[in-house]
Design a protein around this motif. Structure first.
Motif, mmCIF file in Angstrom:
data_model
loop_
_atom_site.group_PDB
_atom_site.id
_atom_site.type_symbol
_atom_site.label_atom_id
_atom_site.label_comp_id
_atom_site.label_asym_id
_atom_site.label_seq_id
_atom_site.Cartn_x
_atom_site.Cartn_y
_atom_site.Cartn_z
ATOM 1 N N LEU A 1 1.293 -12.297 0.310
ATOM 2 C CA LEU A 1 2.664 -12.525 0.195
ATOM 3 C C LEU A 1 2.907 -13.269 -1.289
ATOM 4 O O LEU A 1 3.129 -13.832 -2.383
ATOM 5 C CB LEU A 1 3.691 -13.298 0.729
ATOM 6 N N ALA A 2 1.953 -14.412 -0.945
ATOM 7 C CA ALA A 2 1.678 -15.694 -2.321
ATOM 8 C C ALA A 2 1.419 -15.035 -2.973
ATOM 9 O O ALA A 2 1.474 -15.444 -4.431
ATOM 10 C CB ALA A 2 0.136 -16.650 -1.441
ATOM 11 N N VAL A 3 -0.062 -14.034 -3.107
ATOM 12 C CA VAL A 3 -0.591 -13.484 -4.362
ATOM 13 C C VAL A 3 0.386 -12.912 -4.880
ATOM 14 O O VAL A 3 0.763 -12.518 -6.057
ATOM 15 C CB VAL A 3 -2.064 -12.550 -3.967
ATOM 16 N N ASP A 14 7.850 -4.414 2.604
ATOM 17 C CA ASP A 14 8.090 -4.303 4.123
ATOM 18 C C ASP A 14 7.020 -5.699 4.830
ATOM 19 O O ASP A 14 7.316 -5.887 5.788
ATOM 20 C CB ASP A 14 6.994 -2.853 4.698
ATOM 21 N N ALA A 15 6.431 -6.287 3.656
ATOM 22 C CA ALA A 15 5.013 -7.401 4.398
ATOM 23 C C ALA A 15 6.571 -8.862 4.944
ATOM 24 O O ALA A 15 6.563 -9.298 6.516
ATOM 25 C CB ALA A 15 4.242 -7.608 4.173
ATOM 26 N N PRO A 16 7.473 -8.676 4.109
ATOM 27 C CA PRO A 16 8.055 -10.378 4.803
ATOM 28 C C PRO A 16 9.270 -9.453 6.146
ATOM 29 O O PRO A 16 9.784 -10.444 6.688
ATOM 30 C CB PRO A 16 9.011 -9.797 3.357
ATOM 31 N N ALA A 17 9.905 -8.078 6.182
ATOM 32 C CA ALA A 17 10.577 -7.803 7.359
ATOM 33 C C ALA A 17 9.550 -8.073 8.789
ATOM 34 O O ALA A 17 9.807 -8.668 9.650
ATOM 35 C CB ALA A 17 11.145 -6.622 7.147
ATOM 36 N N ALA A 18 8.790 -7.818 8.603
ATOM 37 C CA ALA A 18 7.588 -7.609 9.449
ATOM 38 C C ALA A 18 7.119 -9.162 9.761
ATOM 39 O O ALA A 18 7.199 -9.694 10.904
ATOM 40 C CB ALA A 18 6.166 -7.170 9.579
ATOM 41 N N LEU A 19 7.541 -10.241 8.990
ATOM 42 C CA LEU A 19 6.263 -11.522 8.705
ATOM 43 C C LEU A 19 7.942 -12.376 9.928
ATOM 44 O O LEU A 19 7.864 -12.849 10.847
ATOM 45 C CB LEU A 19 6.438 -12.799 8.466
ATOM 46 N N ASP A 20 8.909 -11.749 9.593
ATOM 47 C CA ASP A 20 10.549 -11.946 9.847
ATOM 48 C C ASP A 20 10.664 -11.436 11.471
ATOM 49 O O ASP A 20 11.176 -12.392 12.786
ATOM 50 C CB ASP A 20 11.594 -11.889 9.724
ATOM 51 N N SER A 21 10.114 -10.626 11.790
ATOM 52 C CA SER A 21 10.087 -10.257 12.982
ATOM 53 C C SER A 21 9.095 -11.432 14.259
ATOM 54 O O SER A 21 9.393 -10.782 14.989
ATOM 55 C CB SER A 21 10.283 -8.524 12.845
ATOM 56 N N GLN A 79 -6.661 -0.090 -2.176
ATOM 57 C CA GLN A 79 -6.286 -1.669 -3.056
ATOM 58 C C GLN A 79 -5.243 -1.482 -2.794
ATOM 59 O O GLN A 79 -4.280 -1.189 -3.267
ATOM 60 C CB GLN A 79 -7.408 -1.607 -4.284
ATOM 61 N N LEU A 80 -4.415 -3.026 -2.761
ATOM 62 C CA LEU A 80 -3.667 -3.717 -2.906
ATOM 63 C C LEU A 80 -3.044 -4.404 -4.730
ATOM 64 O O LEU A 80 -2.266 -4.741 -4.647
ATOM 65 C CB LEU A 80 -3.266 -4.764 -1.739
ATOM 66 N N PHE A 81 -3.850 -5.017 -5.226
ATOM 67 C CA PHE A 81 -3.830 -5.530 -6.373
ATOM 68 C C PHE A 81 -5.030 -4.938 -7.752
ATOM 69 O O PHE A 81 -5.949 -4.552 -7.303
ATOM 70 C CB PHE A 81 -3.951 -7.232 -6.388
ATOM 71 N N ASP A 82 -4.941 -4.411 -8.837
ATOM 72 C CA ASP A 82 -5.390 -4.780 -9.821
ATOM 73 C C ASP A 82 -5.834 -5.777 -10.560
ATOM 74 O O ASP A 82 -4.929 -6.833 -10.437
ATOM 75 C CB ASP A 82 -4.974 -3.523 -11.403
ATOM 76 N N ARG A 83 -7.283 -6.233 -10.689
ATOM 77 C CA ARG A 83 -7.272 -7.885 -10.833
ATOM 78 C C ARG A 83 -7.948 -7.804 -12.637
ATOM 79 O O ARG A 83 -8.682 -6.356 -12.379
ATOM 80 C CB ARG A 83 -8.739 -8.399 -10.119
ATOM 81 N N ASP A 84 -7.837 -9.055 -12.978
ATOM 82 C CA ASP A 84 -8.334 -8.799 -14.282
ATOM 83 C C ASP A 84 -8.138 -10.076 -14.895
ATOM 84 O O ASP A 84 -7.757 -10.797 -13.994
ATOM 85 C CB ASP A 84 -7.725 -8.021 -15.539
ATOM 86 N N VAL A 102 4.432 -1.615 -1.544
ATOM 87 C CA VAL A 102 5.164 -0.845 -0.642
ATOM 88 C C VAL A 102 4.901 -2.381 0.089
ATOM 89 O O VAL A 102 5.667 -2.681 1.161
ATOM 90 C CB VAL A 102 4.464 0.283 -0.416
ATOM 91 N N LEU A 103 3.386 -2.809 0.455
ATOM 92 C CA LEU A 103 3.756 -3.518 1.231
ATOM 93 C C LEU A 103 4.101 -4.861 0.813
ATOM 94 O O LEU A 103 4.809 -5.489 1.810
ATOM 95 C CB LEU A 103 2.557 -4.009 1.406
#
Length: 296
Positions: A13-15, A70-77, A49-54, A66-67
């Motif tokens: 999430l930070a990245v 959905d990830a904030p709700a998962a961490l909140d849970s 792969q979650l990120f395209d890097r350059d 997509v992540l």
């Protein structure tokens, strides 16, 4: 696929929010190389792969988008589960009841007194209550993040997404206006009248997503701010009749004949009606039944 760790989701999430590994590492208080390794490990666990890097930074891939959703709700849970587990494992079981400051004061006092009498009498599943006072519209968040077990809420004002509830009582609404304003001398008002006072625009309450509806009135963030704005002649508001408990001497309450009926409810997170919550709900319903019998 190996289980994903919450630490990896926080790193992701930070990245994703910073769109830059260096800034994300600074925000997390860590060096960039371990962060990069953690993200590669997360991608390997998930298998995408979650990120395209350059050289200019990073962009989310469709899988990353997509992540990110959905990830904030998962961490909140996870955080909510931890809070509930800590309370459940405490030496003395207690219920945390959230309520907006100044709201439904008479009912709340009766509920707390009656429930404490049941605790003192050793009624099964009657446990002590801690009151969590909150600001406008915060009850649902406190329930869903595990801070509170049950809350006093109001239809049609509060957000009930993810919340189960039982209706307790309904009541008309009143306009709270400055005592020095001509409206204070009226016996009653209509919504059209309170919505069209040039020198006294109606206060704007936050919506479920914490945005504010359009309008000339001030955005209100707390009960104390709202009370002072009314006393200063800057705004008016329409609230359930029983909420007049927080009125200042500089306020007057005038019935609003066609305002939506306000219903006080007890709410709790979906699927989490515990025996302790059941006992409190039974107490609240008994209070309402006794009140109706007394006024019949």
């Amino acid at each position: 696929m190996d289980d994903v760790e919450t630490r990896e989701l926080r790193y992701f999430l930070a990245v994703a929010e910073e769109r830059h590994f260096g800034r994300a590492a600074l925000r997390l208080g860590m060096a960039q190389p371990p962060l990069s390794r953690a993200i590669r490990q997360l991608e390997a666990r998930i298998g995408v792969q979650l990120f395209d890097r350059d050289r200019r930074g990073v962009r989310l891939t469709p899988a990353g988008e997509v992540l990110l959703r959905d990830a904030p709700a998962a961490l909140d849970s996870v955080r909510a589960a931890v809070r509930r587990a800590r309370r459940a494992g405490a030496p003395e079981r207690r219920l945390v009841l959230a309520t907006k400051a100044g709201s439904s004061h008479a009912f709340l006092q009766s509920l707390l007194d009656t429930h404490q009498a049941a605790v003192d009498a050793g009624v099964p599943d009657a446990v002590p209550i801690d009151v969590e006072l909150c600001e406008i519209g915060e009850q649902a968040g406190l329930l869903l993040d595990g801070t509170a077990d049950v809350a006093v809420m109001h239809r049609p004002f509060d957000d009930f997404t993810g919340i189960e509830s039982v209706d307790l009582h309904s009541e008309p609404q009143v306009a709270i206006v400055p005592s020095s304003h001509p409206l204070a001398a009226r016996r009653s008002l209509t919504m059209a009248e309170v919505s069209s006072v040039p020198d006294l625009p109606i206060a704007r309450w936050p919506l479920a997503d914490w945005s504010y509806p359009p309008g000339p009135g001030p955005e209100v963030h707390s009960q104390s701010q709202l009370a002072q704005l009314v006393a200063l002649g800057r705004t008016l508001l329409v609230i359930p009749r029983s909420s007049r408990a927080w009125q200042w001497p500089e306020h007057s309450a005038v019935p609003v004949l066609d305002a939506p009926i306000a219903t006080t409810v007890l709410g709790w997170p979906e699927g989490r009606r515990t025996p302790e919550v059941d006992q409190l709900v039974a107490t609240a319903l008994r209070i309402e039944d006794d009140s109706e019998a007394a006024t019949a």
